[in-house]
Write a protein that holds these residues in place. Structure first.
Motif, PDB file in Angstrom:
ATOM      1  N   THR A  75      37.631 -46.845 -49.428  1.00  0.00           N
ATOM      2  CA  THR A  75      38.394 -45.666 -49.859  1.00  0.00           C
ATOM      3  C   THR A  75      39.064 -45.843 -51.221  1.00  0.00           C
ATOM      4  O   THR A  75      39.198 -44.870 -51.963  1.00  0.00           O
ATOM      5  N   VAL A  76      39.452 -47.061 -51.556  1.00  0.00           N
ATOM      6  CA  VAL A  76      40.067 -47.294 -52.874  1.00  0.00           C
ATOM      7  C   VAL A  76      39.044 -46.986 -53.962  1.00  0.00           C
ATOM      8  O   VAL A  76      39.341 -46.284 -54.941  1.00  0.00           O
ATOM      9  N   VAL A  77      37.833 -47.473 -53.789  1.00  0.00           N
ATOM     10  CA  VAL A  77      36.759 -47.225 -54.756  1.00  0.00           C
ATOM     11  C   VAL A  77      36.418 -45.730 -54.787  1.00  0.00           C
ATOM     12  O   VAL A  77      36.208 -45.156 -55.860  1.00  0.00           O
ATOM     13  N   ALA A  78      36.390 -45.102 -53.619  1.00  0.00           N
ATOM     14  CA  ALA A  78      36.073 -43.672 -53.546  1.00  0.00           C
ATOM     15  C   ALA A  78      37.140 -42.840 -54.261  1.00  0.00           C
ATOM     16  O   ALA A  78      36.812 -41.893 -54.976  1.00  0.00           O
ATOM     17  N   ARG A  79      38.421 -43.204 -54.082  1.00  0.00           N
ATOM     18  CA  ARG A  79      39.491 -42.477 -54.796  1.00  0.00           C
ATOM     19  C   ARG A  79      39.321 -42.642 -56.300  1.00  0.00           C
ATOM     20  O   ARG A  79      39.444 -41.678 -57.053  1.00  0.00           O
ATOM     21  N   PHE A 101      43.911 -42.149 -65.284  1.00  0.00           N
ATOM     22  CA  PHE A 101      44.209 -41.279 -64.149  1.00  0.00           C
ATOM     23  C   PHE A 101      43.648 -41.869 -62.859  1.00  0.00           C
ATOM     24  O   PHE A 101      44.320 -41.902 -61.826  1.00  0.00           O
ATOM     25  N   ALA A 102      42.409 -42.351 -62.908  1.00  0.00           N
ATOM     26  CA  ALA A 102      41.757 -42.906 -61.714  1.00  0.00           C
ATOM     27  C   ALA A 102      42.489 -44.147 -61.206  1.00  0.00           C
ATOM     28  O   ALA A 102      42.666 -44.320 -59.992  1.00  0.00           O
ATOM     29  N   ASN A 108      46.741 -44.817 -53.971  1.00  0.00           N
ATOM     30  CA  ASN A 108      47.540 -43.857 -53.193  1.00  0.00           C
ATOM     31  C   ASN A 108      46.881 -43.711 -51.817  1.00  0.00           C
ATOM     32  O   ASN A 108      46.005 -42.877 -51.610  1.00  0.00           O
ATOM     33  N   TYR A 109      47.292 -44.551 -50.874  1.00  0.00           N
ATOM     34  CA  TYR A 109      46.641 -44.626 -49.572  1.00  0.00           C
ATOM     35  C   TYR A 109      46.843 -43.375 -48.715  1.00  0.00           C
ATOM     36  O   TYR A 109      46.126 -43.182 -47.741  1.00  0.00           O
ATOM     37  N   PRO A 113      40.106 -39.488 -50.296  1.00  0.00           N
ATOM     38  CA  PRO A 113      39.231 -39.249 -51.450  1.00  0.00           C
ATOM     39  C   PRO A 113      38.467 -37.927 -51.367  1.00  0.00           C
ATOM     40  O   PRO A 113      38.078 -37.356 -52.385  1.00  0.00           O
ATOM     41  N   VAL A 114      38.282 -37.427 -50.172  1.00  0.00           N
ATOM     42  CA  VAL A 114      37.601 -36.142 -49.979  1.00  0.00           C
ATOM     43  C   VAL A 114      38.396 -35.010 -50.636  1.00  0.00           C
ATOM     44  O   VAL A 114      37.817 -34.079 -51.192  1.00  0.00           O
TER      45      VAL A 114
END
Length: 154
Positions: A75-79, A101-102, A108-109, A113-114
């Protein structure tokens, strides 16, 4: 479960089936994510890439429906990926701005990311983050968010 009609059955190219989808649906059951879209957006894909897409439903299936694992694994990579894409591709800002920005967003847990993928603009995402920080997600009106969770297996 109130799935939009175009998500329940295959789309045909008749005008009756073509309409906006203002719902982000995250379905663990189907192992898919259905991003919101407008008719204008889909038609833009059809006009810009006529050789790649044969119909309205073809665009929807290729550009607005993704495997659940695309966002749920790492999820960190996806965000990071989605925030970078939002700023660089949709906002047409510099690589440096997109990277900054990324990086700010990636840890931000609380942010799925969706949600980033569903946002059309940086302003829309910042509005969501503001609502999230104030714990007033009912005030976020850019699109409806629905989660379809699989039952626990014991």
């Amino acid at each position: 479960m109130d799935l939009p009609v175009e998500l329940e059955i295959p789309l045909s190219s008749s005008d009756d089936d073509i309409h906006d989808n203002n719902t982000l649906l995250v379905s663990e059951k189907l192992q898919k994510v259905f991003l919101p879209y407008s008719v204008k957006e889909v038609m833009s894909y059809l006009e810009q890439y006529p050789k790649e897409y044969s119909s309205f439903s073809d665009v929807v299936n290729k550009e607005f429906i993704f495997p659940y694992s695309y966002y749920s694994k790492h999820t960190v990579v996806a965000r990071f990926r989605e925030a970078y894409s939002l700023i660089r591709d949709r906002e047409s800002k510099s690589i440096i701005d997109a990277f900054k920005f990324a990086v700010d967003i990636m840890f931000n847990y609380e942010l799925n990311p969706v949600i980033i993928a569903a946002c059309k603009t940086q302003e829309e995402l910042e509005n969501y983050l503001s609502c999230l920080n104030r714990q007033k997600l009912d005030e976020f009106t850019a699109f409806e968010i629905k989660y379809e969770i699989s039952p626990l297996k014991i």
